[in-house]
Motif scaffolding. Structure first.
Motif, PDB file in Angstrom:
ATOM      1  N   GLU A   1      16.488  18.644  25.701  1.00  0.00           N
ATOM      2  CA  GLU A   1      15.320  19.131  26.425  1.00  0.00           C
ATOM      3  C   GLU A   1      14.197  19.496  25.461  1.00  0.00           C
ATOM      4  N   ILE A   2      14.557  19.999  24.281  1.00  0.00           N
ATOM      5  CA  ILE A   2      13.548  20.297  23.264  1.00  0.00           C
ATOM      6  C   ILE A   2      12.893  19.000  22.786  1.00  0.00           C
ATOM      7  N   ASP A   3      13.708  17.954  22.573  1.00  0.00           N
ATOM      8  CA  ASP A   3      13.152  16.647  22.192  1.00  0.00           C
ATOM      9  C   ASP A   3      12.219  16.118  23.276  1.00  0.00           C
ATOM     10  N   GLU A   4      12.637  16.246  24.542  1.00  0.00           N
ATOM     11  CA  GLU A   4      11.817  15.757  25.643  1.00  0.00           C
ATOM     12  C   GLU A   4      10.494  16.513  25.720  1.00  0.00           C
ATOM     13  N   ALA A   5      10.521  17.809  25.414  1.00  0.00           N
ATOM     14  CA  ALA A   5       9.288  18.600  25.421  1.00  0.00           C
ATOM     15  C   ALA A   5       8.311  18.085  24.366  1.00  0.00           C
ATOM     16  N   ILE A   6       8.849  17.668  23.219  1.00  0.00           N
ATOM     17  CA  ILE A   6       7.991  17.112  22.164  1.00  0.00           C
ATOM     18  C   ILE A   6       7.427  15.759  22.596  1.00  0.00           C
ATOM     19  N   ILE A   7       8.230  14.955  23.273  1.00  0.00           N
ATOM     20  CA  ILE A   7       7.756  13.659  23.785  1.00  0.00           C
ATOM     21  C   ILE A   7       6.609  13.871  24.765  1.00  0.00           C
ATOM     22  N   GLN A   8       6.768  14.851  25.668  1.00  0.00           N
ATOM     23  CA  GLN A   8       5.723  15.118  26.649  1.00  0.00           C
ATOM     24  C   GLN A   8       4.463  15.693  25.998  1.00  0.00           C
ATOM     25  N   PHE A   9       4.655  16.507  24.978  1.00  0.00           N
ATOM     26  CA  PHE A   9       3.500  17.039  24.227  1.00  0.00           C
ATOM     27  C   PHE A   9       2.712  15.903  23.584  1.00  0.00           C
ATOM     28  N   ALA A  10       3.410  14.962  22.947  1.00  0.00           N
ATOM     29  CA  ALA A  10       2.732  13.834  22.301  1.00  0.00           C
ATOM     30  C   ALA A  10       1.980  12.991  23.325  1.00  0.00           C
TER      31      ALA A  10
ATOM     32  N   HIS B   1       0.810  13.941  26.443  1.00  0.00           N
ATOM     33  CA  HIS B   1      -0.287  14.605  27.147  1.00  0.00           C
ATOM     34  C   HIS B   1      -1.369  15.141  26.215  1.00  0.00           C
ATOM     35  N   GLU B   2      -0.985  15.563  25.017  1.00  0.00           N
ATOM     36  CA  GLU B   2      -1.954  16.170  24.100  1.00  0.00           C
ATOM     37  C   GLU B   2      -2.498  15.189  23.067  1.00  0.00           C
ATOM     38  N   CYS B   3      -1.730  14.144  22.775  1.00  0.00           N
ATOM     39  CA  CYS B   3      -2.137  13.213  21.718  1.00  0.00           C
ATOM     40  C   CYS B   3      -2.324  11.783  22.208  1.00  0.00           C
ATOM     41  N   ASN B   4      -2.094  11.554  23.529  1.00  0.00           N
ATOM     42  CA  ASN B   4      -2.153  10.195  24.077  1.00  0.00           C
ATOM     43  C   ASN B   4      -1.274   9.234  23.274  1.00  0.00           C
ATOM     44  N   LEU B   5      -0.082   9.718  22.945  1.00  0.00           N
ATOM     45  CA  LEU B   5       0.821   8.976  22.070  1.00  0.00           C
ATOM     46  C   LEU B   5       2.196   8.849  22.711  1.00  0.00           C
ATOM     47  N   LEU B   6       2.718   7.636  22.754  1.00  0.00           N
ATOM     48  CA  LEU B   6       4.076   7.402  23.235  1.00  0.00           C
ATOM     49  C   LEU B   6       5.027   7.369  22.045  1.00  0.00           C
ATOM     50  N   ILE B   7       5.993   8.303  22.015  1.00  0.00           N
ATOM     51  CA  ILE B   7       6.996   8.305  20.954  1.00  0.00           C
ATOM     52  C   ILE B   7       8.385   8.252  21.580  1.00  0.00           C
ATOM     53  N   GLY B   8       9.367   7.847  20.778  1.00  0.00           N
ATOM     54  CA  GLY B   8      10.732   7.743  21.262  1.00  0.00           C
ATOM     55  C   GLY B   8      11.560   8.966  20.922  1.00  0.00           C
ATOM     56  N   GLU B   9      12.825   8.956  21.370  1.00  0.00           N
ATOM     57  CA  GLU B   9      13.716  10.095  21.162  1.00  0.00           C
ATOM     58  C   GLU B   9      13.955  10.367  19.681  1.00  0.00           C
ATOM     59  N   ARG B  10      14.099   9.302  18.896  1.00  0.00           N
ATOM     60  CA  ARG B  10      14.398   9.491  17.476  1.00  0.00           C
ATOM     61  C   ARG B  10      13.222  10.125  16.750  1.00  0.00           C
ATOM     62  N   MET B  11      11.999   9.724  17.096  1.00  0.00           N
ATOM     63  CA  MET B  11      10.813  10.316  16.486  1.00  0.00           C
ATOM     64  C   MET B  11      10.701  11.788  16.863  1.00  0.00           C
ATOM     65  N   ALA B  12      10.967  12.101  18.128  1.00  0.00           N
ATOM     66  CA  ALA B  12      10.885  13.488  18.594  1.00  0.00           C
ATOM     67  C   ALA B  12      11.929  14.352  17.881  1.00  0.00           C
ATOM     68  N   GLU B  13      13.141  13.831  17.745  1.00  0.00           N
ATOM     69  CA  GLU B  13      14.194  14.593  17.073  1.00  0.00           C
ATOM     70  C   GLU B  13      13.847  14.833  15.612  1.00  0.00           C
ATOM     71  N   ALA B  14      13.300  13.822  14.940  1.00  0.00           N
ATOM     72  CA  ALA B  14      12.915  13.972  13.537  1.00  0.00           C
ATOM     73  C   ALA B  14      11.825  15.024  13.379  1.00  0.00           C
ATOM     74  N   ALA B  15      10.854  15.025  14.303  1.00  0.00           N
ATOM     75  CA  ALA B  15       9.785  16.027  14.252  1.00  0.00           C
ATOM     76  C   ALA B  15      10.338  17.428  14.473  1.00  0.00           C
TER      77      ALA B  15
END
Length: 355
Positions: A192-201, A203-217
């Motif tokens: 859920e923390i990873d998903e929150a980062i995906i949604q942040f990217a 809505h706030e950055c107009n950026l589509l990222i995957g699960e692995r990128m979110a987990e690394a961040a």
């Protein structure tokens, strides 16, 4: 006292303790320690249901497979979502442990499962292990296994509080005399923390990222409490507006705000467990502190956030990622000593929350 024959049989049985997690599966072999730590991912052929890869090899395929191959996570929120795939995954790990053994045998298996699961889900985990080659299968609740793995005095008349934050669930338990006195489970964790980062990217950055990128961040700059030195990390993905590759640098302050929702849920659940703990046990916990286990325990500043919110000392267990696996390993080595822990899942709880 065990007979020499039984002792010899136990030596070659290679009994297993398994942390069957949403994100990762760890296998502890009697007498050898943890020998397998792999992502809970299986790559299968959609047409034939044939298993093509398991673990790290399968995770590397996520998002990169052709149409006829799919990389799946057979556990969701700590619960078996596809028992056939879990059985195949367990069979793969059991066979890998016994690969090349002169005395292959059907091992006894202790499986760590979330405390909020139903009896049907517990039975599914046992059935999957038996079908995968185990001769006996037991389940133990993950916070109890984590407490045992962290070296807490779970069999003594002393209160111990464990917060086990996994990929799909957060388990909180107050343990005394080998049983769970207070228990809470919520289906919020690292995923859920990873998903929150995906949604942040998005809505706030107009950026589509995957699960692995979110987990690394999350690992590099995710935090639950202000850091002495704030960090920065680069998110890479696809621009929603142009469809072209794009990179955006964000700070740990940005990510802390992004993951505030799931982190707040975890902290509030800890506070609720503290409020419901009997006075005699809360005194023990005030003296010895709250123990954090699971991969989520490594989120920067989470221990400080919980300490500030509960006004209690908080410590991160040694090697929190392996606490549950080490606990199941200790149990399978001394089944009689931990009979109360194995029965804890059958006992009535004073409180339980499952979402």
């Amino acid at each position: 006292m065990r007979s020499p024959i039984n002792a010899l049989f136990g030596l070659f049985s290679r009994d297993l303790g398994i942390d069957l997690g949403t994100a990762n599966t760890l296998v502890h072999v009697r007498g050898r320690g943890i020998v397998i730590s792999e992502p809970s991912v299986v790559a299968i052929d959609k047409k034939t249901r044939e298993v093509l890869a398991v673990g790290s090899e399968a995770k590397a395929m996520v998002g990169k497979t052709p149409a006829n191959i799919v990389a799946v996570r057979p556990l969701k929120d700590g619960v078996i979502a596809d028992i056939d795939i879990v059985e195949k995954m367990l069979r793969y790990f059991i066979e890998r442990v016994h690969n090349g053994s002169i005395y292959p045998s059907r091992p006894r298996v202790v499986i760590g499962i979330p405390s909020g699961v139903t009896e049907v889900e517990k039975r599914a985990a046992k059935d999957a292990a038996i079908a995968a080659g185990a001769r006996e299968a037991y389940t133990i609740e993950e916070p109890m296994a984590a407490g045992i793995g962290a070296g807490l005095p779970v069999n003594e008349p002393t209160g111990s509080m464990v917060v086990d934050i996994g990929g799909g669930t957060t388990e909180i338990a107050v343990i005394s005399l080998g049983g769970i006195v207070i228990n809470h489970s919520i289906r919020v964790g690292g995923d859920e923390i990873d998903e929150a980062i995906i949604q942040f990217a998005r809505h706030e950055c107009n950026l589509l990222i995957g699960e692995r990128m979110a987990e690394a961040a999350k690992i590099v700059a995710g935090s639950a409490y202000p850091l002495e030195e704030e960090r920065r990390v680069t998110l890479r993905g696809r621009d929603i507006l142009t469809g072209l590759p794009k990179a955006v640098e964000v700070s740990s302050i940005d990510l802390r705000e992004a993951i505030k929702g799931p982190v707040d849920e975890i902290v509030e659940l800890v506070k609720l467990a503290v409020e419901e703990t009997p006075p005699e046990l809360i005194a023990d916990i005030m003296e010895h502190g709250i123990t954090l286990a699971g991969g989520g325990a490594l989120l920067l500043g989470l221990d400080k956030r919980i300490a500030a919110e509960t006004q209690m000392p908080v410590r991160i267990a040694d090697d929190p990622l392996t606490c549950v696996a080490r606990g199941t390993g200790k149990v399978v080595e001394s089944l009689m000593e931990y009979q109360n822990a194995l029965r804890a899942g059958q006992q009535m709880r004073r409180a339980a929350v499952t979402q």
